[in-house]
Each structure stands twice: as C-alpha cells, then as structure tokens.
Design a protein around this motif. Structure first.
Motif, PDB file in Angstrom:
ATOM      1  N   GLY A   1       0.772  -1.235   0.000  1.00  0.00           N
ATOM      2  CA  GLY A   1       0.000   0.000   0.000  1.00  0.00           C
ATOM      3  C   GLY A   1       0.804   1.286   0.000  1.00  0.00           C
ATOM      4  O   GLY A   1       0.223   2.371   0.043  1.00  0.00           O
ATOM      5  N   PHE A   2       2.130   1.196  -0.034  1.00  0.00           N
ATOM      6  CA  PHE A   2       2.946   2.408  -0.071  1.00  0.00           C
ATOM      7  C   PHE A   2       3.079   2.830  -1.529  1.00  0.00           C
ATOM      8  O   PHE A   2       4.055   2.518  -2.212  1.00  0.00           O
ATOM      9  N   ASP A   3       2.050   3.512  -2.015  1.00  0.00           N
ATOM     10  CA  ASP A   3       1.970   3.862  -3.427  1.00  0.00           C
ATOM     11  C   ASP A   3       1.044   5.068  -3.567  1.00  0.00           C
ATOM     12  O   ASP A   3       0.222   5.356  -2.688  1.00  0.00           O
ATOM     13  N   TRP A   4       1.171   5.757  -4.670  1.00  0.00           N
ATOM     14  CA  TRP A   4       0.301   6.888  -4.965  1.00  0.00           C
ATOM     15  C   TRP A   4      -1.100   6.368  -5.265  1.00  0.00           C
ATOM     16  O   TRP A   4      -1.261   5.277  -5.808  1.00  0.00           O
ATOM     17  N   ASP A   5      -2.118   7.172  -4.947  1.00  0.00           N
ATOM     18  CA  ASP A   5      -3.492   6.802  -5.289  1.00  0.00           C
ATOM     19  C   ASP A   5      -3.735   6.942  -6.784  1.00  0.00           C
ATOM     20  O   ASP A   5      -4.461   6.150  -7.377  1.00  0.00           O
ATOM     21  N   GLU A   6      -3.113   7.982  -7.382  1.00  0.00           N
ATOM     22  CA  GLU A   6      -3.323   8.255  -8.800  1.00  0.00           C
ATOM     23  C   GLU A   6      -2.000   8.612  -9.464  1.00  0.00           C
ATOM     24  O   GLU A   6      -1.077   9.107  -8.812  1.00  0.00           O
ATOM     25  N   ASP A   7      -1.946   8.417 -10.775  1.00  0.00           N
ATOM     26  CA  ASP A   7      -0.739   8.764 -11.533  1.00  0.00           C
ATOM     27  C   ASP A   7      -0.425  10.251 -11.454  1.00  0.00           C
ATOM     28  O   ASP A   7       0.734  10.648 -11.555  1.00  0.00           O
ATOM     29  N   SER A   8      -1.444  11.078 -11.277  1.00  0.00           N
ATOM     30  CA  SER A   8      -1.210  12.522 -11.223  1.00  0.00           C
ATOM     31  C   SER A   8      -0.255  12.887 -10.079  1.00  0.00           C
ATOM     32  O   SER A   8       0.558  13.808 -10.210  1.00  0.00           O
ATOM     33  N   GLY A   9      -0.313  12.155  -8.984  1.00  0.00           N
ATOM     34  CA  GLY A   9       0.612  12.392  -7.873  1.00  0.00           C
ATOM     35  C   GLY A   9       2.045  12.081  -8.267  1.00  0.00           C
ATOM     36  O   GLY A   9       2.980  12.802  -7.886  1.00  0.00           O
ATOM     37  N   VAL A  10       2.227  11.030  -9.041  1.00  0.00           N
ATOM     38  CA  VAL A  10       3.565  10.661  -9.511  1.00  0.00           C
ATOM     39  C   VAL A  10       4.076  11.716 -10.482  1.00  0.00           C
ATOM     40  O   VAL A  10       5.252  12.112 -10.429  1.00  0.00           O
ATOM     41  N   ILE A  11       3.208  12.181 -11.354  1.00  0.00           N
ATOM     42  CA  ILE A  11       3.605  13.192 -12.337  1.00  0.00           C
ATOM     43  C   ILE A  11       4.000  14.486 -11.629  1.00  0.00           C
ATOM     44  O   ILE A  11       4.994  15.129 -11.996  1.00  0.00           O
ATOM     45  N   GLU A  12       3.265  14.872 -10.590  1.00  0.00           N
ATOM     46  CA  GLU A  12       3.641  16.054  -9.802  1.00  0.00           C
ATOM     47  C   GLU A  12       5.003  15.841  -9.144  1.00  0.00           C
ATOM     48  O   GLU A  12       5.817  16.767  -9.071  1.00  0.00           O
ATOM     49  N   LYS A  13       5.251  14.635  -8.661  1.00  0.00           N
ATOM     50  CA  LYS A  13       6.539  14.314  -8.044  1.00  0.00           C
ATOM     51  C   LYS A  13       7.662  14.393  -9.075  1.00  0.00           C
ATOM     52  O   LYS A  13       8.763  14.865  -8.763  1.00  0.00           O
ATOM     53  N   ILE A  14       7.417  13.954 -10.299  1.00  0.00           N
ATOM     54  CA  ILE A  14       8.409  14.050 -11.369  1.00  0.00           C
ATOM     55  C   ILE A  14       8.780  15.519 -11.588  1.00  0.00           C
ATOM     56  O   ILE A  14       9.968  15.860 -11.682  1.00  0.00           O
ATOM     57  N   ALA A  15       7.773  16.381 -11.658  1.00  0.00           N
ATOM     58  CA  ALA A  15       8.031  17.816 -11.855  1.00  0.00           C
ATOM     59  C   ALA A  15       8.832  18.384 -10.687  1.00  0.00           C
ATOM     60  O   ALA A  15       9.768  19.164 -10.884  1.00  0.00           O
ATOM     61  N   GLU A  16       8.484  17.980  -9.476  1.00  0.00           N
ATOM     62  CA  GLU A  16       9.216  18.438  -8.286  1.00  0.00           C
ATOM     63  C   GLU A  16      10.679  17.998  -8.342  1.00  0.00           C
ATOM     64  O   GLU A  16      11.584  18.793  -8.097  1.00  0.00           O
ATOM     65  N   GLU A  17      10.904  16.738  -8.681  1.00  0.00           N
ATOM     66  CA  GLU A  17      12.271  16.216  -8.737  1.00  0.00           C
ATOM     67  C   GLU A  17      13.073  16.904  -9.847  1.00  0.00           C
ATOM     68  O   GLU A  17      14.271  17.170  -9.681  1.00  0.00           O
ATOM     69  N   ALA A  18      12.423  17.208 -10.970  1.00  0.00           N
ATOM     70  CA  ALA A  18      13.109  17.915 -12.062  1.00  0.00           C
ATOM     71  C   ALA A  18      13.521  19.316 -11.606  1.00  0.00           C
ATOM     72  O   ALA A  18      14.646  19.756 -11.881  1.00  0.00           O
ATOM     73  N   ARG A  19      12.634  20.010 -10.895  1.00  0.00           N
ATOM     74  CA  ARG A  19      12.982  21.336 -10.366  1.00  0.00           C
ATOM     75  C   ARG A  19      14.141  21.249  -9.391  1.00  0.00           C
ATOM     76  O   ARG A  19      15.055  22.082  -9.416  1.00  0.00           O
ATOM     77  N   GLU A  20      14.121  20.243  -8.527  1.00  0.00           N
ATOM     78  CA  GLU A  20      15.198  20.071  -7.557  1.00  0.00           C
ATOM     79  C   GLU A  20      16.524  19.803  -8.252  1.00  0.00           C
ATOM     80  O   GLU A  20      17.567  20.299  -7.828  1.00  0.00           O
ATOM     81  N   MET A  21      16.500  19.060  -9.325  1.00  0.00           N
ATOM     82  CA  MET A  21      17.730  18.790 -10.068  1.00  0.00           C
ATOM     83  C   MET A  21      18.268  20.079 -10.689  1.00  0.00           C
ATOM     84  O   MET A  21      19.465  20.358 -10.630  1.00  0.00           O
ATOM     85  N   ILE A  22      17.379  20.845 -11.291  1.00  0.00           N
ATOM     86  CA  ILE A  22      17.786  22.111 -11.913  1.00  0.00           C
ATOM     87  C   ILE A  22      18.381  23.063 -10.875  1.00  0.00           C
ATOM     88  O   ILE A  22      19.345  23.777 -11.154  1.00  0.00           O
ATOM     89  N   ASN A  23      17.829  23.049  -9.678  1.00  0.00           N
ATOM     90  CA  ASN A  23      18.277  23.962  -8.630  1.00  0.00           C
ATOM     91  C   ASN A  23      19.438  23.427  -7.798  1.00  0.00           C
ATOM     92  O   ASN A  23      19.922  24.125  -6.904  1.00  0.00           O
ATOM     93  N   ALA A  24      19.885  22.226  -8.075  1.00  0.00           N
ATOM     94  CA  ALA A  24      21.007  21.651  -7.321  1.00  0.00           C
ATOM     95  C   ALA A  24      22.235  22.535  -7.486  1.00  0.00           C
ATOM     96  O   ALA A  24      22.488  23.079  -8.564  1.00  0.00           O
ATOM     97  N   GLU A  25      22.986  22.659  -6.410  1.00  0.00           N
ATOM     98  CA  GLU A  25      24.097  23.609  -6.401  1.00  0.00           C
ATOM     99  C   GLU A  25      25.446  23.009  -6.761  1.00  0.00           C
ATOM    100  O   GLU A  25      26.393  23.750  -7.021  1.00  0.00           O
ATOM    101  N   ASN A  26      25.569  21.698  -6.767  1.00  0.00           N
ATOM    102  CA  ASN A  26      26.846  21.100  -7.126  1.00  0.00           C
ATOM    103  C   ASN A  26      26.594  19.755  -7.806  1.00  0.00           C
ATOM    104  O   ASN A  26      25.461  19.275  -7.869  1.00  0.00           O
ATOM    105  N   GLN A  27      27.659  19.163  -8.288  1.00  0.00           N
ATOM    106  CA  GLN A  27      27.539  17.923  -9.059  1.00  0.00           C
ATOM    107  C   GLN A  27      26.950  16.782  -8.230  1.00  0.00           C
ATOM    108  O   GLN A  27      26.132  16.002  -8.726  1.00  0.00           O
TER     109      GLN A  27
END
Length: 119
Positions: free
Chosen positions: A19-45
């Motif tokens: 049961g440790f899973d998203w209820d809907e794919d939209s939650g995963v897609i939002e997480k993908i966008a969040e992770e992409a932003r975090e990667m772009i904003n990362a300060e070092n390699q």
C-alpha cells in the motif's frame, strides 16, 4: 546484480503491494516535476546526481504504474535514437554536409527529417 532500472521497478512493486503507493498517476507526475525542479536547482555535481537519481526513480515508478518495463522501454528508446542519428549521419554524407559544423537549428531540422524516415 539486477540492472538498476529493473531493480528500481522491483523495489517499487514490492512496496506498492503493502500500500505504499500513490493513489493516482497525477501524484507521480507532480513528483516528477518536483524532482526535475530540484535537479535544476542543485548547487553542485553531487546534488545534481542525487536529484537525477530521484527523478529517474520516480519515472520508473510511473512506468511501473502504467505496466511499462523500464529496462525494455529505455532499450527501445536507445535503439530508436541510434537509428535516427545514424540516418542524420547518412543524410549528411549523401548531401556533402559536415554534421559537426552545422549549428543546432540545422542539426535539429535534420533530426526532424530523420524522424520521418525512421519510425
């Protein structure tokens, strides 16, 4: 010893069973966008690599939810890219062009043309 994408998918399948899973794919897609932003904003390699790993892990999760085998999908994408790029190189040879001396716009136009020739 499993390939990283397959291992990621196996881990996520296991935790989803309890049961440790998203209820809907939209939650995963939002997480993908969040992770992409975090990667772009990362300060070092090191941060970039960590964030990229998180992004890739989340993409694998979306694939799992969609019934897509990540390893196979990436293998197919690699093959498709290789064939399209090889077509670009062939077109350059046939036209007497040097791909390395073309600007990005010209290369991209050639890429789009190769996409119509190689499915």
């Amino acid at each position: 010893s499993m390939p990283a994408l397959a291992y990621s998918q196996a881990i996520q399948k296991r935790v989803a069973r309890v049961g440790f899973d998203w209820d809907e794919d939209s939650g995963v897609i939002e997480k993908i966008a969040e992770e992409a932003r975090e990667m772009i904003n990362a300060e070092n390699q090191e941060e970039k690599e960590n964030e990229f790993g998180d992004l890739l892990f989340t993409l694998v999760n979306l694939a799992r939810r969609q019934g897509i085998d990540s390893e196979s999908a990436l293998r197919q994408a690699n093959q498709k890219f290789y064939h399209r790029f090889s077509t670009m190189e062939r077109l350059c040879r046939e036209r007497g062009l040097d791909l390395a001396n073309m600007n990005f716009k010209q290369q991209n136009e050639l890429w789009e043309e190769s996409k119509t020739l190689v499915v």
